[in-house]
Every structure is written in structure tokens, then in C-alpha cells.
Motif scaffolding. Sequence first.
Motif, PDB file in Angstrom:
ATOM      1  N   ARG A 553       0.756  -1.203   0.010  1.00 56.04           N
ATOM      2  CA  ARG A 553       0.014   0.052   0.018  1.00 56.04           C
ATOM      3  C   ARG A 553       1.022   1.247  -0.026  1.00 56.04           C
ATOM      4  O   ARG A 553       0.495   2.300  -0.716  1.00 56.04           O
ATOM      5  N   GLU A 554       1.922   1.355   0.972  1.00 55.51           N
ATOM      6  CA  GLU A 554       2.783   2.324   0.953  1.00 55.51           C
ATOM      7  C   GLU A 554       3.908   2.287  -0.214  1.00 55.51           C
ATOM      8  O   GLU A 554       4.373   3.508  -0.478  1.00 55.51           O
ATOM      9  N   LEU A 555       4.246   1.354  -0.761  1.00 54.55           N
ATOM     10  CA  LEU A 555       5.321   1.261  -1.876  1.00 54.55           C
ATOM     11  C   LEU A 555       4.755   0.402  -2.782  1.00 54.55           C
ATOM     12  O   LEU A 555       4.958  -0.538  -3.029  1.00 54.55           O
ATOM     13  N   PRO A 556       3.845   1.095  -3.778  1.00 50.52           N
ATOM     14  CA  PRO A 556       3.160   0.247  -4.841  1.00 50.52           C
ATOM     15  C   PRO A 556       4.248  -0.313  -5.554  1.00 50.52           C
ATOM     16  O   PRO A 556       5.276   0.295  -6.060  1.00 50.52           O
ATOM     17  N   GLY A 557       4.034  -1.491  -5.977  1.00 50.26           N
ATOM     18  CA  GLY A 557       5.151  -2.199  -7.126  1.00 50.26           C
ATOM     19  C   GLY A 557       6.155  -2.594  -6.552  1.00 50.26           C
ATOM     20  O   GLY A 557       6.994  -3.149  -7.062  1.00 50.26           O
ATOM     21  N   VAL A 558       6.563  -2.695  -5.227  1.00 50.51           N
ATOM     22  CA  VAL A 558       7.694  -3.151  -4.653  1.00 50.51           C
ATOM     23  C   VAL A 558       8.019  -4.451  -4.696  1.00 50.51           C
ATOM     24  O   VAL A 558       6.833  -5.280  -4.446  1.00 50.51           O
TER      25      VAL A 558
END
Length: 601
Positions: A553-558
Motif C-alpha cells: 500500500r505504501e510502496l506500490p510495485g515493490v
Amino acid sequence: MTEHPSPAVASTPPADPGHLANRATRAQIWRLIRPFWVSEEKWKAWALLLSIIALNLGMVYINVRLNSWNRDMYNVLQSRDYPQFKSLLWQFSGLAFVFVAIAIYSVYLKQALQIRWRYWMSTRYLDQWLAHRAYYRIEQGQEGRLSDNPDQRIAEDLHALTSDTLSLVLGFISSSVTLFSFIHILWSVSGPLSFSAGGHSWVIPGYMVWFVIAYAAVGSGLVWWIGRPLVGLSFNQERFEANFRFGLIRVREHAEAVALYRGEAQERTQLTARLDDIRRNWWDIMRLTKKLNVAVNFYGQFAVIFPMLVSAPRYFSGAISLGVLMQISDAFGQVQDALSWFINAFTTLASWKASINRLAGFHADVERAAGMARTIEVTPHAGSAVTVSGLQLSFPDGAPMMRSLDARVESGEHVLISGPSGCGKSTLIRAMADVWPYGHGQVGLPQDAPVMFLPQRSYLPIGSLRAALSYPAAEGSFEDALITRYLALCRLSHLADRLDVAANWSQALSPGEQQRLAFVRVFLNRPRILFLDEASSAMDGETEEVLYAALPRELPGVTVISIAHRETLARFHDVRWKFVPAAAGEGEGAGHRVQMQPIAS
């Protein structure tokens, strides 16, 4: 749990320290000393050095003038010439004033050159030690490594190298100039020595010169013969002192664990054993130093009376005056002291050689670590996936750890690595993060994709909380509002008003708080690829799940590759890499292989 921890450097002494204590060659010594003098600092360095040499030459000149003054003063005293006595006192006052000024600035400029050299050398060695992860690789416990206590080698041995080298070189130059300045004085004032032996008459011109050369040669040879073992003993003393200090630091760093284990008795046993090494080696140094001091002190004390004994016959015969006798004595002392440079500097030479040997070993290990064959290639590529091709892992001794692995982790995919403790899970992500060099294969990482690795035990630098939260970014890289937001997300709101407090946070925070703080770093630094090595093992289950849920949610695509033992975390991952023992047909000690299993959503 993190597998295969690297042993502390100080815990394993170098093999055969007696051999290592004598290993530095002239070429290695020159490689250590030369770089500073041809670096960008060379003009200032040479200017300082030449200024110091010029001042030392000035001191030698004044000593020559004082030698003549000494002769004149004793002649004046013998003749009771009071007006000339007062004139000589004024002359001495002028010479003394100049001598004091030269001596003060000689020391001042020498200290300035010393700190410039040490600072340059220290920054250079820090760069080499930190580059190519040499600091990590030389800690892997390889057989035959030399670099115990690299902190001591950078901090203390470099200090000894610069200070002792300057002292020895400048002392040698000063002694050489003193020798050439006074030897002709001694030759001219001592006169010839005539005697009969074997029915022949013999005349020795400048006989005091020959006496002082013979005297210094015998003394130097005796000191060298007695003091040879001091280099090896000094080498060992530095090593034992560093090991003892390292043990004390370990107790301080792990104070809570030692206290909870009630391990004081065991720690005291280990520290006392290291202290016993210091004591035994120190007694060896004491016994050798006592023998050395017997020779040096007898040599020095007899040198005071020796020139008078040899010159007395000519004085009592009336061939020379009292002033000339005192001039001969002073000139003999100056020449003898110059020829005794080796004797006077022997202890410093032994300490300098021990430091040189330690630095030569450290330099060789750093170069070896930097030049280590990279059999595991971690390279960037233009794609978005993490790729693994033919990756095999081994222990430092070459024993197999993990069989060949081929895998592909797409951008945004989450991988869970599981398996029994000690099977190589942590080593796998170390290899993918380009810090494990043992094995072979290829790992491809997306080009320009920031990578972050969270170990089970987080590293917290000593300093302000803001700096600890920002690491590895510099302090002040993130706004306080953002830091406060992520502290709340990671359930650390109680630390929000302590951002400017400086402390040893690894001691001030619980393991669970330290791991939550590491997650704050992740959210602040925003990596595209994240390796988690049991990075939430000390948290409660609820907090752990909250943070894993927050990652996409905080790092999309991580992309997340994590190790965890709690099965409740499986639902936050897409694929499981499971370590299982290799089949019996793959050979004895074949290590483990990795099975890939999709995780049902």
C-alpha cells in the motif's frame, strides 16, 4: 534466524604470528609510505618536511657554535678573564634564544605534518576498507587471513606509522648532519696518538675519531643482538591488547544478553584469558627490555667518561688546554650520539616495524578482498524482474550449501523463503544482495531500482533518532511530518518527540522496537526491491501483519523477498521458495535445493 554468522575478526588470532611479525618487505614498506608523498598533498607535505629539516640543520649549526663556545668558556674560566666571561654569557644568551625558537617550531611543524599524513592515510584506508565490501569479506573467517582487529590497524597502526616514520627519518637526518659537522672538529682537536708496539713506532691521526667509531659499532652490534626479538613481541602485544579491548566492547554491546544469561563468570573467564596473554607477553618484553637497558645504559654512561680518559694524557702533559679537553669531550659526545642513532632509536624501530607488519598484512587482505574473483555475478539489466540463473551457494571452505537455482521474481511479486534453520536461506538473499561471494551463478537486478536489505538485527548508528531513522540516507533527508507519519504507522508514536535526542539506540530500544524502526526506514527510503531476513521476528504477530500489509500500500510495485517462520505471513506473499535437503543421489554433503510453490490467495 540468520544462518552462518560471520565470526568476529578478533576471535581468531592469525596463524603463526611469529612468521607474520617479520613478513613486511622493503617493497611493501615503500608501498605504505610513498603514496602520500606523491598525492595531491605532496606540495604542502614536502614544504613542511623541508622546513623541518632546515630547522633541524639550524639546531645542528647552533650546537657547533656551542661547541666552540664551550671551549672558549673553559679557557676563560681557567685564565680568570672576567670581561671575556661576561661577553661569552651574552653570546650564549643569543644562541639559546634562537635554539629555543627553532626547537619550538620544529616540533610544531612536525606535528602539523604528522596529522596531515595520518588524516590522508586514514581516509585512504577507510575508502579501501569500505569499498567492494572488503570490510565484510575479510570477516568471513578465511584460512590464513591476517587482519585481526582492523579498527586498531586503521586507528593506531596508521598513527604509529606516521609519527614513528617522521621521528626516525628526521632523527636519522639530524644524526647524519651532526656526524659530518662534528667529526672534522673531533679530528682536528684530538690530534695524533703516538705509541710504540712490536719494536715499531705508530702514529694514529685523529685517533679520537677511530675510538668513537669503534665504540659505537660495538654498542650498536650488542644492542641489535640483544633486541632482535622485540619486533615480534611488539607485534604480539598490539594484537593481544586489541583482542582484550574487543572483548570489553563485546560485553558492552551485548550487556543485556549477558545479564539475562547470567554470563558474567564466563565473560570474566574469557576476558581474563585475554588479559593473561597481555601479561605473559609483557613479561617477555620486560625481560628483554631489562637486558637491552643494561647494554644501553652502560654504553651511555661509559661514553661520558671515555673521551676524558683517552684525552687525559695529552691534557696532563700540557699538550692541550682545559677548554680543548672539554671541546674534545663535547665533540666526542656529539659524534658518539650521532653514531648511536640505531641504539637510541631501537625501541621506536621495533614498534614501527611491528606497525608496518600489521599494516602490510591489512593492506594485503583489503586488496585480496577487493580483487576476490566474483563467481556470483550480480548485474543490472533493463528489465523489471529479479532473475536468478544457475545460482549455487557454498560455504567459505567450498562445501556445498545450496544446489543450482533458476528463478524469476516479477516486479511487485512477493516471495517467501522458508526452510529449517541453518539451511542457507539468509545466505541466498545475501548472495542476491551482492554480499555473499562463495558459489557461482548469475543474479540480475532491474537497472536503477533501489535495493534495501533488512537483517534480523537492525543496525542503529549512535547519534540522533532522526539520523537512525533516515539511515542509510543522510540525516535531514526527510521531513519531520513524514517521519512522524511512519512512526505512527509502525506503532512508534512515543518516539515522535525524541527525534533530536542523541543516544545509543541499539541499547535504548527493545528488539521489537528496533525492527519496527527499520520498517520506518523502508517507508522513508522507498526501495523498489526489498529483502527481509526475519526482519519482524521480534514483533508481536498483530504488528507484524500490519506492517506486511502496509508494504504494497505504501510502496506500490515493490518487490519483496523475505524470510519468515510464522505461517501467518504466507498470505502476504505470492510464491514460496522452500529449502529441502538435496536428494541422496546428488552426493554426500550436497546441501539443500529449493522447491517453488505458489501460495493460494
